[in-house]
Design an enzyme around this catalytic site. Sequence first.
Site, mmCIF file in Angstrom:
data_model
loop_
_atom_site.group_PDB
_atom_site.id
_atom_site.type_symbol
_atom_site.label_atom_id
_atom_site.label_comp_id
_atom_site.label_asym_id
_atom_site.label_seq_id
_atom_site.Cartn_x
_atom_site.Cartn_y
_atom_site.Cartn_z
ATOM 1 N N GLY A 10 0.805 -1.213 0.000
ATOM 2 C CA GLY A 10 0.000 0.000 0.000
ATOM 3 C C GLY A 10 0.840 1.265 0.000
ATOM 4 O O GLY A 10 2.035 1.248 0.325
ATOM 5 N N TYR A 61 -9.120 -3.047 3.341
ATOM 6 C CA TYR A 61 -9.879 -3.274 2.106
ATOM 7 C C TYR A 61 -10.224 -1.888 1.583
ATOM 8 O O TYR A 61 -10.958 -1.139 2.230
ATOM 9 C CB TYR A 61 -11.142 -4.081 2.424
ATOM 10 C CG TYR A 61 -12.025 -4.380 1.224
ATOM 11 C CD1 TYR A 61 -12.111 -5.661 0.710
ATOM 12 C CD2 TYR A 61 -12.785 -3.366 0.633
ATOM 13 C CE1 TYR A 61 -12.935 -5.943 -0.380
ATOM 14 C CE2 TYR A 61 -13.600 -3.634 -0.454
ATOM 15 C CZ TYR A 61 -13.674 -4.920 -0.963
ATOM 16 O OH TYR A 61 -14.473 -5.193 -2.039
ATOM 17 N N TYR A 125 -17.737 0.897 2.363
ATOM 18 C CA TYR A 125 -16.337 1.141 2.719
ATOM 19 C C TYR A 125 -16.235 2.046 3.941
ATOM 20 O O TYR A 125 -15.540 1.726 4.920
ATOM 21 C CB TYR A 125 -15.592 1.759 1.540
ATOM 22 C CG TYR A 125 -14.226 2.289 1.904
ATOM 23 C CD1 TYR A 125 -13.185 1.417 2.225
ATOM 24 C CD2 TYR A 125 -13.973 3.659 1.953
ATOM 25 C CE1 TYR A 125 -11.930 1.900 2.579
ATOM 26 C CE2 TYR A 125 -12.724 4.150 2.297
ATOM 27 C CZ TYR A 125 -11.703 3.268 2.607
ATOM 28 O OH TYR A 125 -10.469 3.761 2.968
#
Length: 296
Positions: A10, A61, A125
């Site tokens: 990431g 996620y 999300y």
Amino acid sequence: MRIAVTGQAGQVVTSLVERGALTGHEVIAIGRLQLDLADPVSVMRALKVAAPDVIVSAAAYTAVDKAESERDLAHAVNGKGAGAVAQAARALGVPLVHVSTDYVFDGMADRPYGEGDPTGPTGVYGASKLAGEQAVLATHGENSAIVRVAWVYSPFGANFVKTMLRLAGDRDEVSVVADQIGNPTSALEIADGILRIATNLLADSSPALRGVFHMTARGEASWADFAEAIFAASAARGGPSASVRRIGTADYPTPATRPANSRLDCGRIARVHGIALPEWHRSLDTVIARLIAGVN
């Protein structure tokens, strides 16, 4: 300082590894093969082996649109997974820095959001990330700092800056939403801020250093403004550029609703941790220079 950070590829994780090396901190990135956020046993095992002074919970996620059809997975990773990391930090007796998002708000305010403003995510999300915040506070809140960031970009991974440069490579005009505003923030600057927070948490047990904080670059922009700045910085270095066609959110429908206002008020983190990230144009210039030079 020895820091274990969840995740491996990431933007924030990669930036932490780079900045840690530059500042003399050992940053251990723990990928999914060793640490699966959906498997609490693996979380505890991997973090115990790492034996850190501080844990940074950065893995998540992040497929905002896909989360609408993968609700259970998003909540397992971002909600329960964050709780598992917090449980491990508590068991190991170390501070935790947890990375969250502006998506915990509904984006309807007419000013930057403060930490005390009511949350109200509009999509899966954001709801899963809010559940993660709540799990961290319930499990290890006495020794955790939750850091909400927004509009993250960097020389690494997939992000808006790299997408704009790619699109400019094969077209003269790019349509970009102009009615959503936020604070474009370099993951490199976020990493510097996290290192500062981690250092403060280790040095001082004061409750004031714990809790929820907002950390974004100074200044604001719409996505269209951001795109124009990207193209201008790229063109100045001989890189790809395009004109921007400003469109509305309604002209670019997505499965998940994006906040119209993602601006975050960062006054608290400046007062408490002494952190004030640079103005976003300056940070963008640094990232563009690296991308055009092929440095990542």
